[in-house]
Design a protein around this motif. Structure first.
Motif, short mmCIF file in Angstrom:
data_model
loop_
_atom_site.label_atom_id
_atom_site.label_comp_id
_atom_site.label_asym_id
_atom_site.label_seq_id
_atom_site.Cartn_x
_atom_site.Cartn_y
_atom_site.Cartn_z
N VAL A 68 10.31 3.65 34.94
CA VAL A 68 9.94 4.29 36.23
C VAL A 68 8.58 4.03 36.37
O VAL A 68 8.65 5.69 36.15
N ASP A 69 7.52 4.05 37.32
CA ASP A 69 6.87 4.97 37.33
C ASP A 69 6.33 5.00 38.50
O ASP A 69 6.35 4.88 40.00
N SER A 70 6.77 5.89 38.67
CA SER A 70 7.15 7.02 40.04
C SER A 70 5.82 7.24 41.12
O SER A 70 5.51 7.21 41.99
N LYS A 71 4.37 7.84 40.27
CA LYS A 71 3.43 7.59 41.18
C LYS A 71 2.95 6.68 41.80
O LYS A 71 2.73 6.19 42.67
N ASP A 72 3.48 5.03 41.58
CA ASP A 72 2.98 4.18 41.93
C ASP A 72 4.15 3.24 42.38
O ASP A 72 4.38 2.44 43.76
N GLY A 73 5.41 3.66 42.52
CA GLY A 73 6.33 3.53 42.99
C GLY A 73 6.91 1.90 42.96
O GLY A 73 7.20 1.10 43.21
N VAL A 74 6.64 1.25 40.94
CA VAL A 74 7.06 0.28 40.63
C VAL A 74 7.74 1.16 39.07
O VAL A 74 8.00 1.23 38.72
N ILE A 75 8.69 -0.63 39.01
CA ILE A 75 9.62 -0.29 37.99
C ILE A 75 8.89 -1.41 37.08
O ILE A 75 8.90 -2.31 37.18
N ARG A 76 8.16 -1.01 36.15
CA ARG A 76 7.47 -1.59 34.82
C ARG A 76 8.74 -1.71 33.66
O ARG A 76 9.05 -1.64 33.88
N GLY A 77 7.91 -2.55 32.98
CA GLY A 77 9.08 -2.79 31.42
C GLY A 77 10.72 -3.84 31.42
O GLY A 77 9.42 -4.73 32.64
N VAL A 78 11.33 -4.29 31.30
CA VAL A 78 12.08 -4.65 31.41
C VAL A 78 13.01 -3.99 31.45
O VAL A 78 13.12 -3.74 31.06
N SER A 79 14.35 -4.87 32.14
CA SER A 79 15.73 -4.74 32.30
C SER A 79 17.05 -5.61 32.42
O SER A 79 16.60 -7.02 32.29
N ALA A 80 18.22 -5.33 32.21
CA ALA A 80 18.87 -6.47 32.47
C ALA A 80 19.11 -6.71 33.90
O ALA A 80 19.76 -8.25 34.35
N ILE A 81 18.75 -6.73 34.94
CA ILE A 81 17.58 -6.61 35.92
C ILE A 81 16.80 -7.69 36.14
O ILE A 81 16.14 -6.74 36.70
N GLU A 82 16.43 -8.56 36.45
CA GLU A 82 14.79 -8.85 36.30
C GLU A 82 14.59 -8.65 37.17
O GLU A 82 13.16 -8.54 37.29
N TYR A 83 14.74 -9.01 38.53
CA TYR A 83 13.80 -9.08 39.50
C TYR A 83 13.76 -7.79 40.08
O TYR A 83 12.51 -7.80 41.54
N ILE A 84 14.11 -6.84 39.62
CA ILE A 84 13.68 -5.61 40.12
C ILE A 84 12.16 -4.88 39.75
O ILE A 84 11.36 -4.16 40.36
N HIS A 85 11.32 -5.29 39.03
CA HIS A 85 10.50 -5.33 38.35
C HIS A 85 8.76 -5.74 38.87
O HIS A 85 8.90 -7.13 39.42
N ASN A 86 8.25 -4.72 38.76
CA ASN A 86 6.62 -5.23 39.26
C ASN A 86 6.16 -5.28 40.85
O ASN A 86 5.31 -6.61 40.34
N PHE A 87 6.47 -5.01 41.48
CA PHE A 87 6.28 -4.89 42.72
C PHE A 87 6.79 -3.51 42.92
O PHE A 87 7.19 -2.36 42.53
N GLU A 88 5.96 -3.21 44.15
CA GLU A 88 6.28 -1.99 44.86
C GLU A 88 7.36 -1.32 45.70
O GLU A 88 7.38 -1.86 47.02
N ILE A 89 8.40 -1.69 44.88
CA ILE A 89 9.34 -1.66 44.95
C ILE A 89 10.34 -0.01 46.09
O ILE A 89 11.00 -0.45 46.82
N VAL A 90 9.22 0.82 45.81
CA VAL A 90 9.68 1.83 46.52
C VAL A 90 9.00 2.26 48.14
O VAL A 90 10.17 1.88 49.01
N LYS A 91 8.31 1.23 47.91
CA LYS A 91 7.44 0.85 49.48
C LYS A 91 8.05 0.08 50.18
O LYS A 91 8.67 -0.34 50.97
N THR A 92 9.20 -1.23 49.59
CA THR A 92 9.73 -1.99 50.31
C THR A 92 10.65 -1.77 50.61
O THR A 92 11.62 -1.29 51.86
N PHE A 93 11.53 -0.73 49.98
CA PHE A 93 12.92 0.40 50.27
C PHE A 93 12.49 1.06 51.44
O PHE A 93 13.10 0.91 52.43
N GLU A 94 11.48 1.70 51.47
CA GLU A 94 11.15 2.75 52.67
C GLU A 94 10.71 1.82 53.82
O GLU A 94 10.71 2.41 55.03
N ASP A 95 10.28 0.70 53.57
CA ASP A 95 10.11 0.29 55.21
C ASP A 95 11.17 -0.49 55.79
O ASP A 95 11.14 -0.30 56.75
#
Length: 294
Positions: A68-95
């Motif tokens: 979890v890159d808290s500076k850029d609001g992006v979840i990097r790397g890989v996990s069992a939930i593939e679709y949460i990675h490598n986009f501005e997820i924090v901004k999406t949630f806040e919007d």
């Protein structure tokens, strides 16, 4: 009293709840993790937020797998939930939520819960060790969570201990239980009942467990050498069995004696929180991060 809606994203289920600024869980529940897309997950979270408006939440905090890159609001790397990675997820949630949102790695959230309200609350420096499908954890030094350059601090399972074998391959609960099932031909064994077996009737299981404890202790020794921490707190379902901790400490004593106690022996504790740790830790992360934002 201010409240936070918290979500703990897991591979099979999403736990959620309401936690106040004192760390008290006012409500909790869960739903199966959507398999198809982020939009399905987002819609479920929106519905839950609407159902919790009576708690007047001041924000949303999320415990997540991945780097979890808290500076850029992006979840990097890989996990069992593939679709949460490598986009501005924090901004999406806040919007969508129209609330401040903070995300932290799930292993880090577990450590933050222990540091804030659990068995690490009287210390400034702790190492959290979580034994499950792998070996993970987190490091808090002088009251500060150590994220690392690539936000992967605490990925202890990647450490190499025996030839080119990782610590996770040697000491994950899943691999241990699987080997024990093969030896005993007992498909009902799990990470708790395994330690209740009468080892006099299962000499091969005793050998397996002796090797497991020794590899676990070697890793713990290395962590203590690296961080010189005040306490190492062990979580995961396996830690719930008192025999596990008793035998681990005995192996630790023997190992340190064999090396001449060159490094101070760590103070080992069982984690106080189990299934609720990530929810509580996520709340602490929100309070701490929001304080620095306001």
């Amino acid at each position: 009293m201010k409240n936070i809606v918290v979500f703990d994203l897991g591979g099979s289920s999403v736990k959620y709840g309401v936690v106040n600024f004192l760390g008290e869980i006012l409500f909790k529940d869960s739903f199966p993790t959507p398999k198809d897309s982020f939009s399905t997950l987002l819609n479920s979270m929106v519905s839950i937020l609407k159902s919790l408006t009576k708690f007047s939440p001041v924000g949303v905090s999320i415990s997540s797998p991945g780097a979890v890159d808290s500076k850029d609001g992006v979840i990097r790397g890989v996990s069992a939930i593939e679709y949460i990675h490598n986009f501005e997820i924090v901004k999406t949630f806040e919007d969508v939520f129209n609330l401040p949102v903070h995300i932290e790695n799930d292993g880090n959230c577990s450590a933050l819960a222990e540091f804030w309200m659990g068995n690490g609350k009287r210390f400034e420096s702790i190492v959290s060790l979580v034994l499950g499908s792998g070996v993970g954890g987190a490091v808090i030094q002088n009251g500060t969570l150590i994220n690392g350059k690539t936000f992967q601090s605490g990925e202890f399972g990647y450490m190499v201990l025996d030839g080119n074998k990782t610590w996770s391959s040697l000491c994950s609960t899943i691999s241990l239980v699987q080997r024990a099932k093969e030896i005993t031909q007992n498909s009902d064994l799990d990470g708790i009942t395994l330690f209740d077996l009468d080892l006099t009737n299962h000499p091969d299981i005793k050998t397996l467990l002796d090797s497991y404890y020794l590899n676990l202790v070697k890793g713990i020794y290395n962590l203590q050498c690296a961080f010189d921490t005040e306490t190492i707190i062990i979580g995961g379902g396996i830690s719930s069995n008192p025999l596990f901790l008793k035998n681990l400490l005995k192996t630790l004593d023997d190992f340190y004696d064999s090396l001449g106690n060159k490094v101070e022996k760590p103070f080992i504790q069982k984690a106080l929180f189990e299934n609720d740790a990530n929810l509580i830790g996520a709340a602490y992360n929100f309070i701490h991060k929001q304080k620095n934002t306001d």
